[in-house]
Design an enzyme around this catalytic site. Structure first.
Site, PDB file in Angstrom:
ATOM      1  N   GLY A  29     -16.429  63.854  38.358  1.00 20.00           N
ATOM      2  CA  GLY A  29     -16.868  65.249  38.264  1.00 20.00           C
ATOM      3  C   GLY A  29     -17.706  65.583  39.434  1.00 20.00           C
TER       4      GLY A  29
ATOM      5  CB  SER B 195     -23.536  64.909  41.408  1.00 26.54           C
ATOM      6  OG  SER B 195     -22.403  65.175  41.333  1.00 26.54           O
TER       7      SER B 195
ATOM      8  CG  ASP C 161     -13.923  67.598  39.721  1.00 26.52           C
ATOM      9  OD1 ASP C 161     -12.915  67.968  39.169  1.00 26.52           O
ATOM     10  OD2 ASP C 161     -15.125  67.778  39.564  1.00 26.52           O
TER      11      ASP C 161
ATOM     12  N   GLY D  75     -11.613  72.020  36.593  1.00 26.02           N
ATOM     13  CA  GLY D  75     -13.023  72.352  35.575  1.00 26.02           C
ATOM     14  C   GLY D  75     -12.721  71.766  34.184  1.00 26.02           C
TER      15      GLY D  75
ATOM     16  CB  SER E 213     -11.208  60.224  35.212  1.00 29.48           C
ATOM     17  OG  SER E 213     -12.101  59.182  34.825  1.00 29.48           O
TER      18      SER E 213
ATOM     19  CG  ASP F 131     -21.965  65.223  35.481  1.00 25.84           C
ATOM     20  OD1 ASP F 131     -22.177  65.562  34.407  1.00 25.84           O
ATOM     21  OD2 ASP F 131     -22.505  65.836  36.377  1.00 25.84           O
TER      22      ASP F 131
ATOM     23  CG  HIS G 182     -19.933  66.708  29.545  1.00 26.77           C
ATOM     24  ND1 HIS G 182     -19.199  66.355  30.847  1.00 26.77           N
ATOM     25  CD2 HIS G 182     -21.032  66.681  29.867  1.00 26.77           C
ATOM     26  CE1 HIS G 182     -20.136  66.427  31.822  1.00 26.77           C
ATOM     27  NE2 HIS G 182     -21.337  66.343  31.496  1.00 26.77           N
TER      28      HIS G 182
HETATM   29  N1  SAH Z   1     -21.497  66.630  39.209  1.00 26.47           N
HETATM   30  C1  SAH Z   1     -21.635  68.203  39.270  1.00 26.47           C
HETATM   31  C2  SAH Z   1     -21.111  68.749  38.065  1.00 26.47           C
HETATM   32  C3  SAH Z   1     -19.738  67.945  37.124  1.00 26.47           C
HETATM   33  S1  SAH Z   1     -19.016  69.417  36.227  1.00 26.47           S
HETATM   34  C4  SAH Z   1     -22.573  68.471  39.786  1.00 26.47           C
HETATM   35  O1  SAH Z   1     -23.772  67.944  40.149  1.00 26.47           O
HETATM   36  O2  SAH Z   1     -22.798  69.823  39.930  1.00 26.47           O
HETATM   37  C5  SAH Z   1     -17.909  68.458  35.550  1.00 26.47           C
HETATM   38  C6  SAH Z   1     -16.531  68.263  36.574  1.00 26.47           C
HETATM   39  O3  SAH Z   1     -15.642  67.358  35.712  1.00 26.47           O
HETATM   40  C7  SAH Z   1     -15.695  69.463  36.835  1.00 26.47           C
HETATM   41  O4  SAH Z   1     -15.671  69.878  38.083  1.00 26.47           O
HETATM   42  C8  SAH Z   1     -14.088  69.063  35.992  1.00 26.47           C
HETATM   43  O5  SAH Z   1     -13.070  69.440  36.981  1.00 26.47           O
HETATM   44  C9  SAH Z   1     -14.280  67.769  36.237  1.00 26.47           C
HETATM   45  N2  SAH Z   1     -13.657  66.962  35.153  1.00 26.47           N
HETATM   46  C10 SAH Z   1     -13.400  67.176  33.849  1.00 26.47           C
HETATM   47  N3  SAH Z   1     -12.720  66.393  33.348  1.00 26.47           N
HETATM   48  C11 SAH Z   1     -12.137  65.513  34.253  1.00 26.47           C
HETATM   49  C12 SAH Z   1     -11.146  64.472  34.317  1.00 26.47           C
HETATM   50  N4  SAH Z   1     -10.403  64.098  33.257  1.00 26.47           N
HETATM   51  N5  SAH Z   1     -10.897  63.896  35.539  1.00 26.47           N
HETATM   52  C13 SAH Z   1     -11.458  64.355  36.604  1.00 26.47           C
HETATM   53  N6  SAH Z   1     -12.361  65.341  36.566  1.00 26.47           N
HETATM   54  C14 SAH Z   1     -12.941  65.806  35.621  1.00 26.47           C
HETATM   55 MG    MG Z   2     -23.427  66.967  34.124  1.00 30.40          MG
END
Ligand code: SAH
Ligand code: MG
Length: 206
Positions: free
Chosen positions: A42, A48, A67, A71, A120, A137, A140
């Site tokens: 993420g 991050s 990622d 989204g 992931s 991250d 969720h």
């Molecule tokens: N760490 C970031 C925020 C992450 S938001 C910061 O510091 O701002 C969550 C991210 O997870 C999104 O960009 C989304 O595309 C990614 N995401 C969601 N499900 C996912 C998955 N199954 N595999 C890979 N990436 C994923």
């Molecule tokens: Mg988060």
């Protein structure tokens, strides 16, 4: 405000991470250089990534940034955290990769961070390198959070650090997925809790 938080602020790097949480990610990522590489699930626009990646740059370590850049549920068109600037008209879906990539260039992290533009689950399929640090991250939902926590905590080397964002003990404060995944790893997988900074928890593999 730390140098990194100032960099994030001055360059308007979008994201969902508090400054103190970012500084904690940086500190713990610095501490694992002798154990193994870092990996985050993420990355979004790279907030991050800058904190963890800078720690890797300073210690000649590597950050794998996972990622699919499509989204999470809440980023989709019409959802609460949708950002029109991250919507690709040509692909007709969210695409945060171009912005993520410019963040890497801006932060001088192109020789430190390996972007893995995939889910992931796909990256985990043949993963075999013991890791020093994992930051979860990504998606969720309870299913996604639990899957990421179980898949990736199992890839840590002894002494490695496992961090999870958006831990809310009570449902009224936020979704339970990350909290449940984190608790499961703590209870069943041979980890000890080392710190919590706001909604960001840290475990160490015993
Ligand atoms: N760490 C970031 C925020 C992450 S938001 C910061 O510091 O701002 C969550 C991210 O997870 C999104 O960009 C989304 O595309 C990614 N995401 C969601 N499900 C996912 C998955 N199954 N595999 C890979 N990436 C994923
Ligand atoms: Mg988060």
């Amino acid at each position: 405000m730390s140098v990194l938080s100032k960099f994030i602020f001055e360059n308007s790097i979008k994201g969902f991470l508090d400054d103190e949480e970012g500084d904690a990610l940086h500190e713990y990522a610095l501490s694992v250089a002798a154990i193994g590489p870092c990996l985050e699930i993420g990355s979004y626009c790279g907030k991050s990534t800058v904190y963890i990646g800078e720690a890797c740059r300073q210690t000649d370590n590597t950050l794998y940034a996972v990622d699919h850049h499509r989204g999470s549920e809440e980023h989709q068109l019409g959802e609460e955290y949708h950002d029109t600037a991250l919507y690709s008209q040509s692909a007709q879906c969210v695409d945060s990769f171009p912005v993520f990539r410019s963040t890497l260039a801006l932060a001088n992290l192109e020789d430190t961070v390996v972007p893995l533009v995939a889910s992931s689950k796909l990256v985990a399929r043949h993963w075999a390198t013991p890791l020093g640090f994992v930051f979860v991250d990504g998606g969720h939902s309870p299913e996604n959070s639990m899957a990421d926590c179980m898949l990736w905590s199992g890839q840590l080397a002894q002494g490695g650090i496992f961090a999870v964002h958006d831990l809310f003990e009570f449902p009224e404060d936020g979704g339970q997925g990350p909290f449940l995944g984190f608790q499961r790893v703590l209870q069943d997988c041979g980890f000890e809790k080392i710190a919590q900074v706001k909604s960001l928890g840290f475990l160490r593999k015993i």
